[in-house]
Enzyme design. Structure first.
Site, PDB file in Angstrom:
ATOM      1  N   CYS A  82      12.512  -4.605   5.846  1.00  0.00           N
ATOM      2  CA  CYS A  82      13.853  -4.120   6.139  1.00  0.00           C
ATOM      3  C   CYS A  82      14.851  -5.192   5.718  1.00  0.00           C
ATOM      4  O   CYS A  82      14.472  -6.309   5.365  1.00  0.00           O
ATOM      5  CB  CYS A  82      14.022  -3.818   7.622  1.00  0.00           C
ATOM      6  N   GLY A 120      15.250  -1.272   2.067  1.00  0.00           N
ATOM      7  CA  GLY A 120      14.969  -0.116   2.913  1.00  0.00           C
ATOM      8  C   GLY A 120      15.934   1.012   2.655  1.00  0.00           C
ATOM      9  O   GLY A 120      17.148   0.800   2.645  1.00  0.00           O
ATOM     10  N   ASN A 127      13.559  -7.458  11.059  1.00  0.00           N
ATOM     11  CA  ASN A 127      12.805  -7.275   9.818  1.00  0.00           C
ATOM     12  C   ASN A 127      11.428  -7.880  10.012  1.00  0.00           C
ATOM     13  O   ASN A 127      11.305  -9.071  10.319  1.00  0.00           O
ATOM     14  CB  ASN A 127      13.525  -7.968   8.652  1.00  0.00           C
ATOM     15  N   GLY A 128      10.391  -7.077   9.839  1.00  0.00           N
ATOM     16  CA  GLY A 128       9.027  -7.565  10.010  1.00  0.00           C
ATOM     17  C   GLY A 128       8.168  -6.546  10.728  1.00  0.00           C
ATOM     18  O   GLY A 128       8.492  -5.351  10.774  1.00  0.00           O
ATOM     19  N   TYR A 169       7.938  -8.880  -5.759  1.00  0.00           N
ATOM     20  CA  TYR A 169       8.452  -7.509  -5.804  1.00  0.00           C
ATOM     21  C   TYR A 169       9.620  -7.228  -4.883  1.00  0.00           C
ATOM     22  O   TYR A 169      10.604  -6.610  -5.290  1.00  0.00           O
ATOM     23  CB  TYR A 169       7.292  -6.552  -5.466  1.00  0.00           C
ATOM     24  N   SER A 202      11.463  -4.777 -11.544  1.00  0.00           N
ATOM     25  CA  SER A 202      11.060  -6.077 -11.025  1.00  0.00           C
ATOM     26  C   SER A 202      10.103  -6.841 -11.928  1.00  0.00           C
ATOM     27  O   SER A 202       9.949  -8.053 -11.782  1.00  0.00           O
ATOM     28  CB  SER A 202      10.447  -5.925  -9.621  1.00  0.00           C
ATOM     29  N   ASP A 233       3.372  -4.818 -15.203  1.00  0.00           N
ATOM     30  CA  ASP A 233       3.952  -4.340 -13.952  1.00  0.00           C
ATOM     31  C   ASP A 233       3.871  -5.464 -12.925  1.00  0.00           C
ATOM     32  O   ASP A 233       3.108  -6.422 -13.083  1.00  0.00           O
ATOM     33  CB  ASP A 233       3.219  -3.096 -13.443  1.00  0.00           C
ATOM     34  N   ASP A 234       4.688  -5.340 -11.851  1.00  0.00           N
ATOM     35  CA  ASP A 234       4.692  -6.406 -10.845  1.00  0.00           C
ATOM     36  C   ASP A 234       3.405  -6.431 -10.038  1.00  0.00           C
ATOM     37  O   ASP A 234       2.946  -7.489  -9.618  1.00  0.00           O
ATOM     38  CB  ASP A 234       5.907  -6.283  -9.922  1.00  0.00           C
TER      39      ASP A 234
END
Length: 516
Positions: free
Chosen positions: A2, A28, A102-103, A259, A305, A367-368
């Protein structure tokens, strides 16, 4: 994953927080919320959806005050479609606290039981953020001895949170009538940054998940918070900080650098863009070692990314770099979308291959990362349909073999394409002629080359080492069973971006009169 922000200003913060959340929207897209403090009053508005869709002029007018917090949500626990689980969360005692997180807490079920049996607190949702808020409230109640609140009391409460809570957490919280509290877990898994701005009225402060949300609104980036550190900013703008964890160690999530974070952010002293360039250098060396006789005509990234890594791969290999895939920016992230049928369909909607760049060429696609493999399989097929002679696939990250339990909504082990498979088996499954993964140590070293003080990282989705010490095979079995329940699948938003059937997003408005 988030995005969070907190501000203590000398003027109204509603627009400032809104602008910061726009800069964190990549973290998010499921829900957004803003809470402000105006004297002893809290005002909050939150809803499912993107920031630009959630807030209207009337909502912004209902968020007065010079102090506030905000969050954009990417669901990892609880129900993605439940408006009640959008953040921030509020509890009325002690003092009145509003919190955003966030987490992901790994022991939230145990804590929720403790809340009822020991702390005598009722929780109304299955959100680990509500659990964390009530743990903080309980610890604050234990440490405070009167009506007044000082930094020592606040920091002692944060120390209690660190002792009880396991997992990853970066926090911003408002305490009614007192100010803003922000802190980071003792491992520093999720990022948190501090910024300031000097005005004629005095110093203004901002805390955010990434530095881009600080600099993008005109503030000066100061530093990252340390693992276990808490900062307390009163309503006059006086900042106090303290280390509140007994044995903090810095282990930032390596996936942030690969990413999650925006490339123009600086996390723990590391410019993300520079880290991705160096990952490209290491990946190019791996390709040279593993595919010395494979002819490559062109290198192409999967936007966005993987671009820095792909540019460096092309440069180091001495091969042309081309943009062969073009992105429709109005389709939600496929990484977030549950249900493979929806995800597979969305790849074609999201990416388009230009035949002129593929026809008759041996194409190296960078790609990442590769998670489920469904998207990679579609991309390889798109390249072949566009006329590629051979398709070589390279991942700037190592094989993802384990779930992430610290805030990234990784699928179950059985859904991870690399779990229990060799690299050759994954290559066959996605349809590539050759597949090269980044080495884990090379990826870590790319970040260390910029900041040698970063001795280790949270890299559990690659190596299965869960640094909080409480994640066992039985724990993974439990969360995977819960994830696979039909009811849990039905609760998740099938569009992956917080969209709804009906008249529009669900809404939640809160105005609270509190005694400071």
């Amino acid at each position: 994953m988030c995005g969070i922000v907190g501000v203590v200003s000398k003027s109204p913060v509603n627009q400032l927080i809104y602008d910061s959340l726009l800069l964190l929207q990549h973290r998010g897209q499921d829900a957004a919320g803003i809470a402000t403090a105006n004297g002893s009053n809290f005002h909050m508005y939150k809803a499912n959806g993107m920031v630009r869709d959630v807030f209207r002029t009337r909502n912004m007018r209902s968020l007065p005050g010079n102090t506030g917090i905000g969050q954009v949500r990417y669901p990892t626990a609880g129900s993605a479609s439940s408006e009640e689980e959008a953040q921030p969360f509020y509890v009325n005692a002690p003092y009145g606290i509003i919190l955003a997180h966030n987490g992901n807490l790994t022991n939230w079920r145990q804590l929720k039981e403790e809340m009822f049996r020991i702390d005598r607190r009722h929780l109304n949702t299955n959100s680990d953020t509500e659990v964390l808020l009530n743990v903080l409230a309980h610890e604050l109640q234990l440490t405070s001895s009167g009506l007044s609140l000082d930094p020592d009391t606040v920091f002692n409460a944060v120390g209690g949170v660190h002792r009880r809570v396991k997992g990853s957490y970066a926090i911003v919280a408002l305490i009614a009538g007192y100010g803003l509290l922000a802190f980071r877990d003792p491992f520093g898994i999720r990022p948190l940054c501090l910024g300031k701005q000097e005005t004629a009225q005095g110093t203004e402060w901002i805390v955010a998940s990434e530095s881009v949300a600080i600099e993008g609104v005109g503030f000066e980036f100061v530093r990252n918070l340390l693992p276990g550190e808490a900062i307390y900013i009163d309503l006059e703008g006086n900042l106090t900080s303290r280390q509140c964890a007994a044995k903090p160690t810095l282990n930032p999530c390596i996936f942030e650098f690969v990413y999650m974070a925006r490339p123009d952010s600086v996390l723990d002293g590391v410019p993300v863009y520079n880290a991705r360039l160096l990952m490209g250098n290491y990946l190019a060396e791996k390709i040279k070692r593993e595919l010395p006789h494979v002819e490559i005509d062109v290198v192409m990234p999967i936007p966005d990314s993987s671009r820095p890594a792909a540019m460096q791969v092309a440069n180091k290999l001495g091969v042309e770099y081309r943009e062969g895939f073009f992105k429709n920016r109005y389709v939600g992230r496929t990484f977030i979308m549950p249900g493979q049928a929806v995800r597979k369909k969305s790849v074609r909607q999201k990416l388009n291959a230009m035949g002129v760049e593929f026809k008759g060429k041996n194409v190296l696609i960078v790609d990442d990362s590769i998670v489920r493999g469904t998207t990679s399989q579609e991309i390889v097929q798109m390249a072949r349909d566009a006329g590629a002679t051979k398709v070589i696939f390279a991942s700037a990250a190592p094989p993802v073999r384990f779930p992430n339990v610290y805030g990234i909504d990784m699928p179950t082990r059985s859904e991870l394409v690399a779990h229990g498979r060799t690299n050759e088996e994954v290559a066959r499954l996605i349809g590539a002629d050759h597949l090269v993964y980044q080495d884990l140590e090379d990826m870590k070293q790319a970040v260390r080359d910029i900041n040698p003080a970063l001795l280790d990282f949270e890299a559990s989705c690659f190596d299965g080492n869960y640094i909080t010490g409480d994640v066992t095979s039985d724990y993974l079995d439990t969360i995977e069973r819960a994830r696979l329940l039909p009811s849990a699948q039905q609760d998740r938003d099938p569009a992956g971006d917080g969209s709804h059937d009906g008249d529009g997003p669900a809404r939640s408005q809160l105005h609270l009169q509190l005694s400071a």
